[in-house]
Structure formats: C-alpha cells, structure tokens
Write an enzyme that holds these catalytic residues in place. Structure first.
Site, PDB file in Angstrom:
ATOM      1  CB  VAL A  20      28.347   7.696 -43.222  1.00 13.82           C
ATOM      2  CG1 VAL A  20      29.444   8.293 -42.440  1.00 13.82           C
ATOM      3  CG2 VAL A  20      28.157   8.025 -44.530  1.00 13.82           C
ATOM      4  CB  CYS A  21      24.153   4.884 -42.414  1.00 14.44           C
ATOM      5  SG  CYS A  21      22.433   4.263 -43.054  1.00 14.44           S
ATOM      6  N   PRO A  22      24.211   4.384 -45.756  1.00 15.87           N
ATOM      7  CG  PRO A  22      23.086   3.612 -47.599  1.00 15.87           C
ATOM      8  CD  PRO A  22      23.621   4.947 -46.974  1.00 15.87           C
ATOM      9  CB  ILE A  23      28.296   3.487 -47.866  1.00 19.23           C
ATOM     10  CG1 ILE A  23      27.875   4.349 -48.705  1.00 19.23           C
ATOM     11  CG2 ILE A  23      29.608   3.012 -48.443  1.00 19.23           C
ATOM     12  CD1 ILE A  23      27.006   3.926 -49.813  1.00 19.23           C
ATOM     13  CD  GLU A  49      24.593   4.910 -39.099  1.00 20.07           C
ATOM     14  OE1 GLU A  49      24.221   3.907 -39.382  1.00 20.07           O
ATOM     15  OE2 GLU A  49      25.801   5.123 -39.327  1.00 20.07           O
TER      16      GLU A  49
END
Lengths: 86, 76, 268
Positions: A20-23, A49
């Site tokens: 998931v963000c920001p990974i 996203e």
C-alpha cells in the site's frame, strides 16, 4: 489478444499488488534505481489508489511512462522507461 | 546627552535602528545592552572587528552590526 | 547492496524524497557519526540519526544519568538514573533502530584521546556543555580536516554552525578563545528550556543528514541563531578570520590542546 501485442518489451518486472501507499512507490523507485538507463520496468499494481498515485510519482521522478495496461483482473501493469539522473 | 544633529539608520541584529551619526561601536555595545560585552564577538558588514578597535570605529549610515554570543550549554 | 522490503518500509519517508531517495539512504547506511556528549543536544541528534539509518554512530560521554538531566535529555528515562549516559543512550538508539551500529566511548574528550576518537568517523557532532571542550573539538576537527556541527544553548536561545574543511570559517574564527571559567553563564547556572535542546540538537542531526546526502545547503559560513522568546531564527553570515589561530593563514595551533578547567562545569 491484440492489446497484449502492443505492450512494450520489459527488462524487469515488479509486482506491488501486495503493498500500500507509500511502499508501492518506494519499491518501484528502488527497482528503477537498480536498472540501467533506458531499461523498461513492468510494474503490476492494484486498481484504485496505486494506479492513481504510482504513475504520477514515477513521472515526477523524471522517468518515462510508456503504457498503462489494464489486466482486467483488478490490476494494471505500468511500463516505465528509466531515465538516468531524473 | 545633547540631541544629535544628524541621525543615521544602521542595522543591528537584522533590524533597522536610528542612532546619531558617527556613533562609536563601543557606544553602540553599551546602548544595545549587550550581555557580557567583554566577551561578545562583533561583525561589522560581514567582517569581524577586533575588540581593541571598538572605541575607534565610527558607524556610518547603512552599516550592519551583528553581535555573536558565547553559548556554552548543550551537554551536562 | 540493495535494501530489503523491510528496510524500504523503514526508510520509506526518506526514499520518497527526491533529495534523498535510495541513493541518499545508502549513503546514510554507509555513514558514521561521532556524537560527543549524550546530553541535551546529543539526545535528539542521536535518536534522529539512529532512526535515519546512519550505519554507525559513536557516542562519547563519561557522565552518568542524573535526575536533573531528564527535563531535556530525552534519550534517557527515569529508569536509567545512575547508568552511564553513553550506555543509556545506546540502549535507546538500538531500540529505535537495531540496524544502526552504536559504539559507546565512556570518556571525556581531551587532547590525548580526541584525535583517535574522531579518526574513526566521517562527521562529528558537538553536544558538549563547556567551552574548553567546544574549542578542543573545533581544533581537532580543523586539524584532522573533519566536518563537524557546533552548537550551544542557553535559556531561551540556541545557535549552531557547520564546519566543512575548505568551506568557510571554523568556530575559533568567530569566538577566538574560550571565555574565563564562569565569565559566561552555562545551562546549569542560567537554565535552559528542554525543548531548546530538542530544536538545536535536531538541527544538528539535520546538518549531518544533509552533509551525507548532499541535499541543500549546509550552515557553512553561517551561524543560525534561534531566539525562542521572539520565536525568531536568524542566519548570520560568518566570515573567515585570516588570523584565526587554527584555520588562518599562519596558524599557531598545530595540535589539539586542553584548556584548564575542562571538567569544572559539572554541577555539584
């Protein structure tokens, strides 16, 4: 089958559908850093996203987006050409 | 103190101030209430001034004066 | 070397930054910093640099944790009272980031040991509480061509500058000689707000991060001062002093030396 024939040839592939963000972007950035300039990365990511943010972030780093292909399974594959010293 | 005939604008610690023209640096140090004045470092227009010269230097319009203070804390 | 997914996650907020990225993070991993003093300034600096993934951090302090330290030295806790500060700091740093190698030096710096101490590190951070130590660190770093961050705090004020060999003045250019003992108040006599140590120590950590990653401009040739009462930062240009005793054109100081009274500041 035609749309698959139009896909750019990739030199490396990375699946970030488990992140998931920001990974998502961090892993894409790390993968691009280890590639040669001009090489193409095929980046598989989830709809939503990631597909809204990762292409934009990669572009902001100065890399070139070649294509965003809909895999029609809730994921997309982004083809990015690495630009050196972005 | 006699009213100054002419006043000048100088910059003290980044702020414009009015002082009588020709004010000595040593007088400025007194008037600015510089803490531990015998240990202050003074920079005038980006150059250090030796303490021995504080009495000799007359300030001019537009001069910029910085006071640098010893700050010794941080560990203990 | 490439980062594991866990490392990418740990350092993600750095890696996202264009000015740091993977390259900058690798530079931090390969970097080493010596923090002299595990007190007010050293505490936040050590925690942030460990968290930032600096590969190796040395922490030098001969003191033990005292109750009056805890108001500002946030690397130590109430359970650490009586422990060696260097050891207490190292425990906190390892807890934040086990990847950082922490080396403890339970000693006060002196002319006898400073050369060997700083030789093992790329960057030095002065978090000491007294002028003899600050001048000693300056001289040793200038002579060894070692970049370092100087800082001092008192009451509601703080200041810092960065020395990089070949770029701008050193601490002695501006301040020449230590004032006589007790001529200028220290924190133990005059007091200091705990958060001041946090602000200035964190700025020192920032300078180290920027030095290693090459991001932005360092405080070379400048003294950044902070007045908390006016809530004002000022960046004062610092010239070099041609006649500086250690970095001037005819230096009289050719080896680090101790001023008398280097350890007189310890509160009774």
């Amino acid at each position: 089958m035609e749309k698959y024939e139009n896909l750019p040839a990739a030199d490396a592939a990375l699946d970030i559908t488990d992140a998931v963000c920001p990974i998502t972007f961090v892993r894409a950035k790390a993968a691009l850093e280890e590639m040669e300039a001009g090489a193409v990365l095929a980046l598989r990511m989830n709809d939503g996203e990631p597909v809204q943010n990762v292409p934009r972030s990669v572009k902001e780093e100065g890399h070139r987006i070649l294509k965003l292909a809909d895999n029609e399974d809730g994921t997309y594959t982004l083809f990015v050409r690495k630009v050196e010293e972005a | 103190m006699v009213a100054p005939e002419e006043s000048m604008k100088i910059i003290v610690g980044g702020k414009f101030k009015d002082y009588p023209e020709g004010l000595r640096l040593s007088a400025l140090i007194r008037q600015e209430n510089v803490e531990t004045p015998e240990y202050v470092t003074v920079a005038l227009n980006d150059d250090f001034v030796e303490a021995a010269a504080f009495d000799e230097i007359a300030l001019k319009e537009g001069d910029s004066v910085e006071f640098l203070y010893f700050m010794g804390g941080g560990g203990e | 070397m490439s980062f594991s997914n866990e490392q990418l996650e740990r350092y993600s907020r750095h890696i996202i930054l264009k000015e740091i990225g993977i390259k900058g993070q690798k530079k931090l991993s390969a970097a080493s910093v010596l923090i002299i003093g595990a007190g007010g300034l050293g505490a936040p600096a050590a925690l942030y640099l460990a968290a930032a993934g600096v590969g190796r951090i040395g922490i030098a302090d001969a003191d033990r944790v005292d109750l009056s330290n805890l108001q500002r030295q946030i690397i130590h806790g109430t359970n650490d009272l009586g422990k060696e500060k260097a050891e207490s700091a190292a425990e906190s740093m390892r807890a934040v980031n086990p990847e950082t190698r922490v080396e403890t030096h339970v000693c006060f710096v002196s002319a006898a040991n400073i050369g060997a101490l700083i030789a093992g590190y790329d960057f030095v951070l002065d978090g000491t509480d007294n002028f003899p130590a600050k001048f000693l660190i300056n001289d040793a770093c200038v002579l060894a061509k070692k970049p370092f961050s100087h800082a001092g705090i008192i009451r509601f004020r703080g200041q810092l500058m960065t020395y990089v060999p070949g770029a701008g003045p050193c601490y002695r250019c501006a301040f020449k000689e230590p004032p006589p003992p007790d001529a200028v108040p220290t924190c133990s006599q005059a007091g200091v707000v705990g958060a001041m140590a946090g602000v200035i120590g964190s700025l020192q950590a920032m300078e180290a991060v920027k030095y290693f990653t090459g991001a932005g401009e360092l405080l070379t040739g400048a003294l950044l001062t902070y007045d908390a009462l006016a809530q004002e930062f000022r960046k004062i240009r610092l010239p070099r002093r041609e006649a500086c005793g250690v970095c001037g054109s005819n230096p009289t100081i050719t080896a680090p030396f101790d001023y008398p009274g280097a350890v007189c500041e310890v509160a009774p």
